[in-house]
Scaffold this motif. Structure first.
Motif, PDB file in Angstrom:
ATOM      1  N   ALA A   1       0.820  -1.213   0.000  1.00 41.11           N
ATOM      2  CA  ALA A   1       0.000   0.000   0.000  1.00 41.11           C
ATOM      3  C   ALA A   1       0.852   1.260   0.000  1.00 41.11           C
ATOM      4  O   ALA A   1       0.510   2.262  -0.642  1.00 41.11           O
ATOM      5  CB  ALA A   1      -0.934  -0.011   1.216  1.00 41.11           C
ATOM      6  N   LEU A   2       1.990   1.221   0.703  1.00 42.10           N
ATOM      7  CA  LEU A   2       2.846   2.398   0.802  1.00 42.10           C
ATOM      8  C   LEU A   2       3.642   2.676  -0.471  1.00 42.10           C
ATOM      9  O   LEU A   2       4.220   3.753  -0.620  1.00 42.10           O
ATOM     10  CB  LEU A   2       3.816   2.238   1.976  1.00 42.10           C
ATOM     11  N   LEU A   3       3.667   1.723  -1.399  1.00 44.61           N
ATOM     12  CA  LEU A   3       4.398   1.930  -2.657  1.00 44.61           C
ATOM     13  C   LEU A   3       3.882   3.155  -3.408  1.00 44.61           C
ATOM     14  O   LEU A   3       4.631   3.810  -4.131  1.00 44.61           O
ATOM     15  CB  LEU A   3       4.279   0.691  -3.545  1.00 44.61           C
ATOM     16  N   GLY A   4       2.606   3.450  -3.260  1.00 38.41           N
ATOM     17  CA  GLY A   4       2.023   4.583  -3.958  1.00 38.41           C
ATOM     18  C   GLY A   4       2.050   5.875  -3.167  1.00 38.41           C
ATOM     19  O   GLY A   4       1.428   6.860  -3.577  1.00 38.41           O
ATOM     20  N   ALA A   5       2.792   5.896  -2.033  1.00 40.62           N
ATOM     21  CA  ALA A   5       2.869   7.090  -1.177  1.00 40.62           C
ATOM     22  C   ALA A   5       1.486   7.677  -0.900  1.00 40.62           C
ATOM     23  O   ALA A   5       1.215   8.841  -1.201  1.00 40.62           O
ATOM     24  CB  ALA A   5       3.779   8.143  -1.812  1.00 40.62           C
ATOM     25  N   PRO A   6       0.572   6.887  -0.336  1.00 40.88           N
ATOM     26  CA  PRO A   6      -0.799   7.372  -0.125  1.00 40.88           C
ATOM     27  C   PRO A   6      -0.885   8.435   0.970  1.00 40.88           C
ATOM     28  O   PRO A   6      -0.037   8.495   1.864  1.00 40.88           O
ATOM     29  CB  PRO A   6      -1.534   6.096   0.317  1.00 40.88           C
ATOM     30  N   ARG A   7      -1.914   9.245   0.888  1.00 36.27           N
ATOM     31  CA  ARG A   7      -2.193  10.209   1.941  1.00 36.27           C
ATOM     32  C   ARG A   7      -3.076   9.595   3.026  1.00 36.27           C
ATOM     33  O   ARG A   7      -3.123  10.074   4.147  1.00 36.27           O
ATOM     34  CB  ARG A   7      -2.879  11.446   1.348  1.00 36.27           C
ATOM     35  N   LEU A   8      -3.780   8.526   2.654  1.00 40.15           N
ATOM     36  CA  LEU A   8      -4.633   7.796   3.590  1.00 40.15           C
ATOM     37  C   LEU A   8      -4.391   6.311   3.387  1.00 40.15           C
ATOM     38  O   LEU A   8      -4.494   5.802   2.273  1.00 40.15           O
ATOM     39  CB  LEU A   8      -6.109   8.130   3.350  1.00 40.15           C
ATOM     40  N   LEU A   9      -4.063   5.603   4.473  1.00 42.10           N
ATOM     41  CA  LEU A   9      -3.855   4.162   4.451  1.00 42.10           C
ATOM     42  C   LEU A   9      -4.955   3.510   5.276  1.00 42.10           C
ATOM     43  O   LEU A   9      -5.161   3.859   6.438  1.00 42.10           O
ATOM     44  CB  LEU A   9      -2.491   3.810   5.053  1.00 42.10           C
ATOM     45  N   ALA A  10      -5.681   2.559   4.675  1.00 37.55           N
ATOM     46  CA  ALA A  10      -6.809   1.912   5.351  1.00 37.55           C
ATOM     47  C   ALA A  10      -6.594   0.409   5.427  1.00 37.55           C
ATOM     48  O   ALA A  10      -6.244  -0.225   4.437  1.00 37.55           O
ATOM     49  CB  ALA A  10      -8.116   2.219   4.609  1.00 37.55           C
ATOM     50  N   LEU A  11      -6.798  -0.157   6.627  1.00 42.16           N
ATOM     51  CA  LEU A  11      -6.611  -1.589   6.847  1.00 42.16           C
ATOM     52  C   LEU A  11      -7.851  -2.182   7.496  1.00 42.16           C
ATOM     53  O   LEU A  11      -8.413  -1.599   8.427  1.00 42.16           O
ATOM     54  CB  LEU A  11      -5.405  -1.852   7.748  1.00 42.16           C
ATOM     55  N   ASP A  12      -8.240  -3.362   7.036  1.00 40.58           N
ATOM     56  CA  ASP A  12      -9.404  -4.048   7.594  1.00 40.58           C
ATOM     57  C   ASP A  12      -8.957  -5.158   8.542  1.00 40.58           C
ATOM     58  O   ASP A  12      -7.913  -5.785   8.333  1.00 40.58           O
ATOM     59  CB  ASP A  12     -10.234  -4.640   6.455  1.00 40.58           C
ATOM     60  N   ASP A  13      -9.751  -5.399   9.604  1.00 42.93           N
ATOM     61  CA  ASP A  13      -9.500  -6.510  10.531  1.00 42.93           C
ATOM     62  C   ASP A  13      -8.051  -6.557  10.987  1.00 42.93           C
ATOM     63  O   ASP A  13      -7.401  -7.614  10.958  1.00 42.93           O
ATOM     64  CB  ASP A  13      -9.870  -7.847   9.871  1.00 42.93           C
ATOM     65  N   LEU A  14      -7.537  -5.427  11.458  1.00 42.71           N
ATOM     66  CA  LEU A  14      -6.127  -5.346  11.830  1.00 42.71           C
ATOM     67  C   LEU A  14      -5.743  -6.390  12.876  1.00 42.71           C
ATOM     68  O   LEU A  14      -4.702  -7.043  12.755  1.00 42.71           O
ATOM     69  CB  LEU A  14      -5.809  -3.944  12.365  1.00 42.71           C
ATOM     70  N   ASP A  15      -6.558  -6.549  13.920  1.00 40.15           N
ATOM     71  CA  ASP A  15      -6.162  -7.411  15.031  1.00 40.15           C
ATOM     72  C   ASP A  15      -6.689  -8.843  14.915  1.00 40.15           C
ATOM     73  O   ASP A  15      -6.617  -9.619  15.866  1.00 40.15           O
ATOM     74  CB  ASP A  15      -6.591  -6.805  16.365  1.00 40.15           C
ATOM     75  N   LEU A  16      -7.202  -9.206  13.734  1.00 36.86           N
ATOM     76  CA  LEU A  16      -7.715 -10.562  13.540  1.00 36.86           C
ATOM     77  C   LEU A  16      -6.588 -11.586  13.658  1.00 36.86           C
ATOM     78  O   LEU A  16      -5.559 -11.478  13.003  1.00 36.86           O
ATOM     79  CB  LEU A  16      -8.376 -10.673  12.170  1.00 36.86           C
ATOM     80  N   LYS A  17      -6.777 -12.592  14.504  1.00 38.17           N
ATOM     81  CA  LYS A  17      -5.835 -13.707  14.670  1.00 38.17           C
ATOM     82  C   LYS A  17      -4.447 -13.259  15.106  1.00 38.17           C
ATOM     83  O   LYS A  17      -3.446 -13.928  14.812  1.00 38.17           O
ATOM     84  CB  LYS A  17      -5.738 -14.519  13.376  1.00 38.17           C
ATOM     85  N   LEU A  18      -4.357 -12.151  15.825  1.00 34.39           N
ATOM     86  CA  LEU A  18      -3.082 -11.711  16.364  1.00 34.39           C
ATOM     87  C   LEU A  18      -3.064 -11.925  17.878  1.00 34.39           C
ATOM     88  O   LEU A  18      -4.066 -11.702  18.563  1.00 34.39           O
ATOM     89  CB  LEU A  18      -2.840 -10.227  16.071  1.00 34.39           C
ATOM     90  N   SER A  19      -1.923 -12.336  18.396  1.00 33.82           N
ATOM     91  CA  SER A  19      -1.761 -12.431  19.848  1.00 33.82           C
ATOM     92  C   SER A  19      -1.666 -11.027  20.427  1.00 33.82           C
ATOM     93  O   SER A  19      -1.551 -10.042  19.685  1.00 33.82           O
ATOM     94  CB  SER A  19      -0.493 -13.214  20.182  1.00 33.82           C
TER      95      SER A  19
ATOM     96  N   SER B   1       0.800  -9.611  21.977  1.00 30.18           N
ATOM     97  CA  SER B   1       2.078  -8.979  21.631  1.00 30.18           C
ATOM     98  C   SER B   1       2.112  -8.576  20.161  1.00 30.18           C
ATOM     99  O   SER B   1       2.633  -7.508  19.809  1.00 30.18           O
ATOM    100  CB  SER B   1       3.235  -9.930  21.946  1.00 30.18           C
ATOM    101  N   GLU B   2       1.552  -9.419  19.296  1.00 31.24           N
ATOM    102  CA  GLU B   2       1.506  -9.095  17.870  1.00 31.24           C
ATOM    103  C   GLU B   2       0.596  -7.902  17.618  1.00 31.24           C
ATOM    104  O   GLU B   2       0.884  -7.053  16.761  1.00 31.24           O
ATOM    105  CB  GLU B   2       1.031 -10.302  17.073  1.00 31.24           C
ATOM    106  N   ARG B   3      -0.519  -7.836  18.351  1.00 29.35           N
ATOM    107  CA  ARG B   3      -1.425  -6.694  18.209  1.00 29.35           C
ATOM    108  C   ARG B   3      -0.713  -5.404  18.594  1.00 29.35           C
ATOM    109  O   ARG B   3      -0.846  -4.370  17.920  1.00 29.35           O
ATOM    110  CB  ARG B   3      -2.662  -6.911  19.088  1.00 29.35           C
ATOM    111  N   ALA B   4       0.076  -5.467  19.658  1.00 29.37           N
ATOM    112  CA  ALA B   4       0.835  -4.285  20.082  1.00 29.37           C
ATOM    113  C   ALA B   4       1.829  -3.878  19.000  1.00 29.37           C
ATOM    114  O   ALA B   4       2.008  -2.684  18.718  1.00 29.37           O
ATOM    115  CB  ALA B   4       1.558  -4.573  21.399  1.00 29.37           C
ATOM    116  N   GLU B   5       2.477  -4.856  18.365  1.00 28.47           N
ATOM    117  CA  GLU B   5       3.420  -4.562  17.277  1.00 28.47           C
ATOM    118  C   GLU B   5       2.708  -3.913  16.095  1.00 28.47           C
ATOM    119  O   GLU B   5       3.232  -2.986  15.468  1.00 28.47           O
ATOM    120  CB  GLU B   5       4.111  -5.840  16.821  1.00 28.47           C
ATOM    121  N   ALA B   6       1.516  -4.414  15.781  1.00 32.18           N
ATOM    122  CA  ALA B   6       0.766  -3.874  14.647  1.00 32.18           C
ATOM    123  C   ALA B   6       0.397  -2.413  14.890  1.00 32.18           C
ATOM    124  O   ALA B   6       0.529  -1.570  13.991  1.00 32.18           O
ATOM    125  CB  ALA B   6      -0.490  -4.707  14.407  1.00 32.18           C
TER     126      ALA B   6
END
Length: 273
Positions: A174-192, A194-199
Motif C-alpha cells: 500500500a505504501l508503494l504509492g505514497a498514499p495520503r490515507l492508508l486503510a486496513l481491515d480486521d487489523l487485530d484478527l488472529k493476532l496475539s 504482543s503481535e497486536r501491540a506490534e501492529a
C-alpha cells in the motif's frame, strides 16, 4: 521514502443503507492529517463498509464526508487516487499463489500506471528498475518487514507468512504509492496480544510520518480517534468512558438484525465493482 502529507478526514451524519437495512448510520468524525483512526466494533456491524466508504470504494446514501478536501460520495474517484487499501476480504487480498518478491513486483508495476504512462515509457529500463527497487525497499522499511528473516527470504510463498508478516507485506504494498490515507481491515484478527501491540506500533509510526491511518479493529488503542459501530456506538458514556487522551467519534446504532445482512450485501457489491 518521503513522508506524504496526510489527508484530513471529516464526516457528518454519514450513513449507508443497503437492500436490507442500515449498514452504518450517523457517523461523525473530524480527524486531522496524520491521525490514527480506529473503526471499532463487533464483526458484522458495518466496520468494513465504513472503511470502504471513507476511501471512495463504496457509495454512502446519507450525509457526507470529506477526505483531503474532496467530498464523498461526490468525489469517490479522486479519493481513491490517494487512499490505499490493505487487505479487505473479497475486495483487495494478497495473492496466496505468489512469492513475497512477486507480490511486491506486481504492486510496483500497478503503481507505475499512476506516474504518467508516457513519461514512464520514455525512461530507460534500468532506471525504471532501480527506481522501483528503491520504492520497494523504502516501503518494506516503513512496514518493518525484513525479507531476510522470512523462511525462504523473498522467495517465501505468501501463503506461508505468519499473520503479522502478511499485515506488514500488505502495508508495504500500500505504501508503494505514497498514499495520503492508508486503510486496513480486521487489523487485530488472529493476532496475539504482543503481535497486536506490534501492529499498532507500526501504524503509529506511519501516522507519525504524516500518513493518515484508518484501521478496522475489535479493540482500539487509547491514543486513536475512535469510530464505534454497532451496539458499541449506543453505549452510554458513563458505562464506556474513553481514556482522557482518546478522542471518540461514535456512530448511531443500526437497525436490529438487518444490519449484518445489509453489511454483507453491501460488501459483496463492492467486491463485484
Amino acid at each position: 521514502m518521503d513522508s506524504p502529507h496526510g489527508a484530513a478526514v471529516k464526516a457528518e451524519n454519514f450513513g449507508l443503507k443497503g437492500p436490507r437495512g442500515w449498514v452504518f448510520r450517523g457517523v461523525r468524525l473530524d480527524a486531522e492529517p496524520g491521525s490514527l483512526i480506529a473503526v471499532e466494533g463487533p464483526s458484522g456491524s458495518g466496520r468494513t463498509c465504513l472503511l470502504l466508504a471513507l476511501t471512495g470504494r463504496m457509495k454512502a446514501t446519507e450525509g457526507q464526508a470529506e477526505v483531503a478536501g474532496h467530498q464523498l460520495p461526490r468525489h469517490m474517484t479522486a479519493v481513491r487516487r490517494f487512499a490505499a487499501l490493505g487487505p479487505v476480504t473479497g475486495v483487495n487480498e494478497l495473492d496466496q499463489s505468489l512469492t513475497v518478491a512477486e507480490q511486491l513486483r506486481e504492486g510496483a508495476l500497478l503503481q507505475r500506471r499512476y506516474e504518467g504512462p508516457v513519461r514512464a515509457l520514455l525512461r530507460p529500463r534500468g532506471e525504471r528498475r532501480t527506481a522501483a527497487q528503491a520504492r520497494i525497499d523504502g516501503a518494506l522499511a516503513a512496514a518493518g518487514l525484513d525479507l531476510a528473516t522470512l523462511p525462504k527470504g523473498p522467495r517465501t510463498s505468501v501463503r506461508d507468512l505468519e499473520r503479522l508478516e502478511a499485515v506488514r507485506l500488505s502495508v508495504a504494498i500500500a505504501l508503494l504509492g505514497a498514499p495520503r490515507l492508508l486503510a486496513l481491515d480486521d487489523l487485530d484478527l488472529k493476532l496475539s496480544d504482543s503481535e497486536r501491540a506490534e501492529a499498532w506500533t507500526l501504524l503509529r509510526s506511519i501516522a507519525a510520518g504524516g500518513t493518515t491511518v484508518l484501521a478496522v479493529c475489535s479493540e482500539a488503542p487509547d491514543e486513536a480517534t475512535v469510530l464505534r459501530t454497532g451496539a458499541a456506538a449506543a453505549e452510554p458514556a458513563a458505562e464506556a468512558e474513553p481514556a482522557a487522551d482518546k478522542k471518540t467519534e461514535d456512530t448511531e446504532d443500526t437497525e436490529d438484525t438487518e444490519d449484518t445482512k445489509g453489511a454483507d450485501d453491501a460488501l459483496a457489491e463492492a467486491g463485484r465493482a
